[in-house]
Design an enzyme around this catalytic site. Sequence first.
Site, short mmCIF file in Angstrom:
data_model
loop_
_atom_site.label_atom_id
_atom_site.label_comp_id
_atom_site.label_asym_id
_atom_site.label_seq_id
_atom_site.Cartn_x
_atom_site.Cartn_y
_atom_site.Cartn_z
N ARG A 91 -26.12 -7.13 -4.84
CA ARG A 91 -25.53 -7.04 -6.19
C ARG A 91 -24.54 -5.89 -6.14
O ARG A 91 -24.91 -4.74 -5.86
CB ARG A 91 -26.60 -6.79 -7.25
N HIS A 100 -21.98 -15.13 -10.37
CA HIS A 100 -23.44 -14.95 -10.45
C HIS A 100 -24.10 -16.29 -10.15
O HIS A 100 -24.71 -16.93 -11.01
CB HIS A 100 -23.80 -14.45 -11.86
N GLN A 125 -27.90 -17.16 -10.99
CA GLN A 125 -28.18 -17.36 -12.40
C GLN A 125 -27.83 -18.79 -12.81
O GLN A 125 -28.60 -19.45 -13.52
CB GLN A 125 -27.38 -16.36 -13.25
N ASP A 170 -22.84 -14.76 -23.00
CA ASP A 170 -23.17 -13.58 -22.19
C ASP A 170 -22.59 -12.36 -22.91
O ASP A 170 -21.79 -12.51 -23.85
CB ASP A 170 -22.56 -13.75 -20.77
N CYS A 213 -27.98 -15.39 -20.06
CA CYS A 213 -28.56 -14.91 -18.80
C CYS A 213 -29.38 -13.63 -18.98
O CYS A 213 -30.19 -13.30 -18.12
CB CYS A 213 -27.47 -14.71 -17.76
N ARG A 248 -35.33 -18.23 -12.94
CA ARG A 248 -34.69 -17.45 -11.86
C ARG A 248 -35.62 -17.39 -10.65
O ARG A 248 -35.19 -17.50 -9.51
CB ARG A 248 -34.38 -16.02 -12.33
N1 NVA Z 1 -21.86 -10.59 -17.11
C1 NVA Z 1 -23.02 -9.73 -17.03
C2 NVA Z 1 -24.18 -10.48 -16.49
C3 NVA Z 1 -25.45 -9.69 -16.40
C4 NVA Z 1 -26.57 -10.44 -15.76
C5 NVA Z 1 -22.70 -8.53 -16.15
O1 NVA Z 1 -22.05 -8.71 -15.12
O2 NVA Z 1 -23.08 -7.42 -16.51
N1 CP Z 2 -29.52 -12.17 -15.64
C1 CP Z 2 -29.63 -11.17 -14.74
O1 CP Z 2 -29.06 -11.21 -13.65
O2 CP Z 2 -30.41 -10.14 -15.14
P1 CP Z 2 -30.55 -8.74 -14.43
O3 CP Z 2 -29.23 -8.02 -14.60
O4 CP Z 2 -31.67 -8.06 -15.15
O5 CP Z 2 -30.85 -8.94 -12.97
#
Ligand code: NVA
Ligand code: CP
Length: 306
Positions: free
Chosen positions: A102, A129, A132, A221, A261, A289
Amino acid sequence: MRDLLSIRDLTADEILTIIQRARWLKERRQKRESHRPLEGRTLGLIFEKASTRTRVSFEVGMFELGGMTVLLQGGGSQLGRGEPIRDTARVLGSYCDGLVIRTFGQDRAEELARYCERPVINGLTDHEHPCQVLADLMTVAEEYGDVRAVRYAWVGDGNNMAHSWIHAAAVLGLDLLLACPYGYDPDPRVLALAERDGRGRVAVVRVPAEAVRGRQVISTDVWASMGEEAEQKARERAFRGFCLDEALLAEAARDGIVLHCLPAHRGEEISEGALEGPQSRVWRQAENRLHAQKAVLEILLLMGAR
Ligand code: NVA
Ligand code: CP
């Protein structure tokens, strides 16, 4: 498929296989049946951004499949002190059977995959992502059976989640309408790829009700993703009118469902009523997930076996 950096690393058949396998794994888990195909294998987790669901579902998933995980967080590793990703990739690839990353730029995940001899999974970048969206599609399959038989709407930022949805639409041939405020469209290259493929129907509109009208799967989101916190106030202004609330949901198909998500900001991109109401599938989506990633781990780690 060797790595999962993008939904585009999967064919339509592979996506459908992952969904099917994930549902099978879910059933087995509900019956408390042991299934440990990854005994003795190790998954490395590199997290350079915060996470609750992704981290815990990978850790629990790997444990349930018989394997174990090792976590590296940006600050606590040499990556945080500037060790190049390509050096880290080669070393971790010699210890672990697969890696999850990540991070910020998609290029960073791609570099990791290029230099790592084991499969690399994108656990979220600024650009995509994919894990997800696999869980989201599994949730849609549980609800409607055939993921290609329903129509999709996206309300909000043209961000990493929107990109993965657009890729999924292109690969699977889905009908996806996105409502994004001016200036917050998805990356035009992602849209152009979908148009080039021509399998799905993907378009961007400016009015949320137009995107949602008569559709079954309504996703949203946060307005400011991780790394965009400084833009929060400007985004709150730009996204006015883009809250997925009960009034907007009333435009959707009567059997429509709400996906998010998480984490959610109640009263911003989604109302309390839409998140907690009868059409919400958000909590099941979050649970999925775990199952979807276990399916990905089984396929990738067994295929990438020594
Ligand atoms: N678009 C959000 C998704 C979090 C799971 C982010 O990147 O923070
Ligand atoms: N939806 C998701 O990826 O959640 P986290 O940021 O908690 O991993």
